[in-house]
Motif scaffolding. Sequence first.
Motif, PDB file in Angstrom:
ATOM      1  N   LEU A  88      17.359  18.299   9.077  1.00 27.65           N
ATOM      2  CA  LEU A  88      16.156  18.482   9.889  1.00 27.65           C
ATOM      3  C   LEU A  88      16.038  17.423  10.975  1.00 27.65           C
ATOM      4  N   ILE A  89      16.312  16.190  10.629  1.00 27.67           N
ATOM      5  CA  ILE A  89      16.225  15.111  11.614  1.00 27.67           C
ATOM      6  C   ILE A  89      17.212  15.349  12.757  1.00 27.67           C
ATOM      7  N   CYS A  90      18.435  15.739  12.418  1.00 30.14           N
ATOM      8  CA  CYS A  90      19.439  16.005  13.458  1.00 30.14           C
ATOM      9  C   CYS A  90      19.026  17.178  14.339  1.00 30.14           C
ATOM     10  N   ILE A  91      18.484  18.222  13.726  1.00 31.21           N
ATOM     11  CA  ILE A  91      18.026  19.383  14.502  1.00 31.21           C
ATOM     12  C   ILE A  91      16.910  18.978  15.457  1.00 31.21           C
ATOM     13  N   ILE A  92      15.942  18.220  14.951  1.00 33.29           N
ATOM     14  CA  ILE A  92      14.803  17.798  15.777  1.00 33.29           C
ATOM     15  C   ILE A  92      15.262  16.902  16.919  1.00 33.29           C
ATOM     16  N   VAL A  93      16.164  15.968  16.616  1.00 36.00           N
ATOM     17  CA  VAL A  93      16.662  15.051  17.644  1.00 36.00           C
ATOM     18  C   VAL A  93      17.414  15.818  18.729  1.00 36.00           C
ATOM     19  N   PHE A  94      18.305  16.728  18.310  1.00 38.27           N
ATOM     20  CA  PHE A  94      19.108  17.448  19.288  1.00 38.27           C
ATOM     21  C   PHE A  94      18.251  18.377  20.136  1.00 38.27           C
ATOM     22  N   THR A  95      17.478  19.236  19.465  1.00 36.74           N
ATOM     23  CA  THR A  95      16.678  20.201  20.214  1.00 36.74           C
ATOM     24  C   THR A  95      15.619  19.510  21.064  1.00 36.74           C
ATOM     25  N   PHE A 150      46.665  21.500  22.430  1.00 36.60           N
ATOM     26  CA  PHE A 150      45.699  20.469  22.030  1.00 36.60           C
ATOM     27  C   PHE A 150      44.459  20.444  22.933  1.00 36.60           C
ATOM     28  N   LYS A 151      44.147  21.578  23.536  1.00 37.52           N
ATOM     29  CA  LYS A 151      42.987  21.679  24.408  1.00 37.52           C
ATOM     30  C   LYS A 151      41.947  22.580  23.762  1.00 37.52           C
ATOM     31  N   GLY A 152      40.986  21.971  23.063  1.00 35.73           N
ATOM     32  CA  GLY A 152      39.960  22.736  22.370  1.00 35.73           C
ATOM     33  C   GLY A 152      38.574  22.388  22.868  1.00 35.73           C
ATOM     34  N   GLY A 153      37.645  22.188  21.930  1.00 35.85           N
ATOM     35  CA  GLY A 153      36.270  21.867  22.288  1.00 35.85           C
ATOM     36  C   GLY A 153      35.982  20.385  22.160  1.00 35.85           C
ATOM     37  N   LYS A 154      34.710  20.057  21.969  1.00 36.38           N
ATOM     38  CA  LYS A 154      34.295  18.663  21.878  1.00 36.38           C
ATOM     39  C   LYS A 154      33.801  18.277  20.490  1.00 36.38           C
ATOM     40  N   GLY A 155      33.785  19.233  19.570  1.00 31.75           N
ATOM     41  CA  GLY A 155      33.561  18.916  18.168  1.00 31.75           C
ATOM     42  C   GLY A 155      32.129  18.827  17.701  1.00 31.75           C
ATOM     43  N   ILE A 156      31.162  19.128  18.543  1.00 26.31           N
ATOM     44  CA  ILE A 156      29.762  18.957  18.141  1.00 26.31           C
ATOM     45  C   ILE A 156      29.334  20.034  17.146  1.00 26.31           C
ATOM     46  N   ALA A 157      29.682  21.299  17.411  1.00 24.79           N
ATOM     47  CA  ALA A 157      29.310  22.368  16.480  1.00 24.79           C
ATOM     48  C   ALA A 157      29.992  22.169  15.126  1.00 24.79           C
ATOM     49  N   ALA A 158      31.252  21.746  15.151  1.00 27.74           N
ATOM     50  CA  ALA A 158      31.957  21.479  13.898  1.00 27.74           C
ATOM     51  C   ALA A 158      31.300  20.323  13.150  1.00 27.74           C
ATOM     52  N   THR A 159      30.872  19.307  13.880  1.00 24.79           N
ATOM     53  CA  THR A 159      30.157  18.200  13.261  1.00 24.79           C
ATOM     54  C   THR A 159      28.829  18.671  12.682  1.00 24.79           C
ATOM     55  N   ALA A 160      28.184  19.611  13.366  1.00 25.71           N
ATOM     56  CA  ALA A 160      26.940  20.190  12.840  1.00 25.71           C
ATOM     57  C   ALA A 160      27.196  20.864  11.496  1.00 25.71           C
ATOM     58  N   GLY A 161      28.361  21.506  11.368  1.00 26.34           N
ATOM     59  CA  GLY A 161      28.733  22.116  10.090  1.00 26.34           C
ATOM     60  C   GLY A 161      28.889  21.080   8.999  1.00 26.34           C
ATOM     61  N   LEU A 162      29.452  19.929   9.347  1.00 27.00           N
ATOM     62  CA  LEU A 162      29.594  18.849   8.367  1.00 27.00           C
ATOM     63  C   LEU A 162      28.227  18.316   7.959  1.00 27.00           C
ATOM     64  N   ILE A 163      27.336  18.165   8.925  1.00 27.86           N
ATOM     65  CA  ILE A 163      25.983  17.703   8.619  1.00 27.86           C
ATOM     66  C   ILE A 163      25.298  18.674   7.666  1.00 27.86           C
ATOM     67  N   ALA A 164      25.428  19.976   7.960  1.00 28.91           N
ATOM     68  CA  ALA A 164      24.815  20.998   7.106  1.00 28.91           C
ATOM     69  C   ALA A 164      25.397  20.980   5.703  1.00 28.91           C
ATOM     70  N   SER A 165      26.679  20.678   5.587  1.00 26.44           N
ATOM     71  CA  SER A 165      27.349  20.720   4.284  1.00 26.44           C
ATOM     72  C   SER A 165      26.927  19.589   3.357  1.00 26.44           C
ATOM     73  N   THR A 166      26.231  18.584   3.897  1.00 28.25           N
ATOM     74  CA  THR A 166      25.755  17.500   3.030  1.00 28.25           C
ATOM     75  C   THR A 166      24.655  17.982   2.087  1.00 28.25           C
ATOM     76  N   LEU A 167      24.008  19.100   2.461  1.00 25.65           N
ATOM     77  CA  LEU A 167      22.931  19.693   1.664  1.00 25.65           C
ATOM     78  C   LEU A 167      21.730  18.758   1.522  1.00 25.65           C
ATOM     79  N   ASN A 168      21.636  17.792   2.429  1.00 24.35           N
ATOM     80  CA  ASN A 168      20.478  16.900   2.469  1.00 24.35           C
ATOM     81  C   ASN A 168      19.544  17.437   3.552  1.00 24.35           C
ATOM     82  N   ILE A 169      18.478  18.072   3.127  1.00 24.85           N
ATOM     83  CA  ILE A 169      17.599  18.777   4.060  1.00 24.85           C
ATOM     84  C   ILE A 169      17.010  17.846   5.101  1.00 24.85           C
ATOM     85  N   TRP A 170      16.745  16.595   4.722  1.00 26.28           N
ATOM     86  CA  TRP A 170      16.147  15.663   5.673  1.00 26.28           C
ATOM     87  C   TRP A 170      17.141  15.239   6.738  1.00 26.28           C
ATOM     88  N   MET A 171      18.389  15.030   6.345  1.00 27.92           N
ATOM     89  CA  MET A 171      19.423  14.710   7.320  1.00 27.92           C
ATOM     90  C   MET A 171      19.564  15.837   8.330  1.00 27.92           C
TER      91      MET A 171
END
Length: 214
Positions: free
Chosen positions: A128-135, A105-126
Motif C-alpha cells: 500500500l505504501i509503495c502504491i500510494i507513493v508511486f501514484t 539485452f535490450k528490454g525494459g527498466k524493471g519497475i513493473a517486475a519490481t512491483a511484482g516482487l513487492i507484491a510477492s512479499t504479501l505485506n499489505i502495508w509495504m
Amino acid sequence: MERLISVLIGYAFGLLQTGYIYGKLHHMDIRKHGSGNSGTTNALRTLGWKAGLVTFLGDAFKCIFAVLAVKLIYGSTHGDILPVLAMYAGMGAVLGHNYPFYMKFKGGKGIAATAGLIASTLNIWMVLICIIVFTGTVALTRYVSLGSLIVVIVYLAEIVICGQTGQFGVGAPYVYEMYAVAAFLMLSAFYKHKENIKRLLSGTENKLSVGKSK
C-alpha cells in the motif's frame, strides 16, 4: 547454489517481454517507438491504456510466478532462508526483463517486475505504501520516471525496516543479503533511468501521455 538457481529461475521468467509481445501482435516493434524500451510506460505512450495495463500486469506477474516457483522448489528444504531466495528470484526476474539475451539485452527498466516482487512479499502495508507513493508522485508531477525512482528508494527503506524489526523471520547474515538485493534493485533502476534523471534535472523530461489504444 540455491541462490544462483533462484536467480536463474527468475531470469527465465523475466525473459517474457510482455510489451514486446503485445506490440508484435499489433505489428509493431515497441522498441522502435517512443523511449525505445519494452516496458510499461513505453507501451502506454505508444499503444494506449490497454497495452500499458497488459504490459504492467504481465511484467509484474512474471516476477510473482518466479517467486512462487522458488518457494515451491525450496519451501520444504530451505524454509529458513525462503524470503532471501524469493528476493534473489525477484532480482533474476528484473535482470531477465532488463537484459533479455534474445533481444540483444535490450528490454525494459524493471519497475513493473519490481512491483511484482513487492507484491510477492504479501505485506499489505509495504504494498500500500509503495502504491500510494508511486501514484501520488505521478499524479502530482505526471513524471512516471520520478515515481519509479522514489518507489524503489521507499522499497529499500521498507526492506531494511522490516528486516530490522524481524518481520521476515531471518537473522543475520541472511537479512543483510535481502538489504543488498533491494539496494541492487534500487541502483539498477537508477542506472536504467539515467537519461530520465538527466531530463528531470534539466526540466525536459516527458510527462505522462497516453497513445491511441490498440
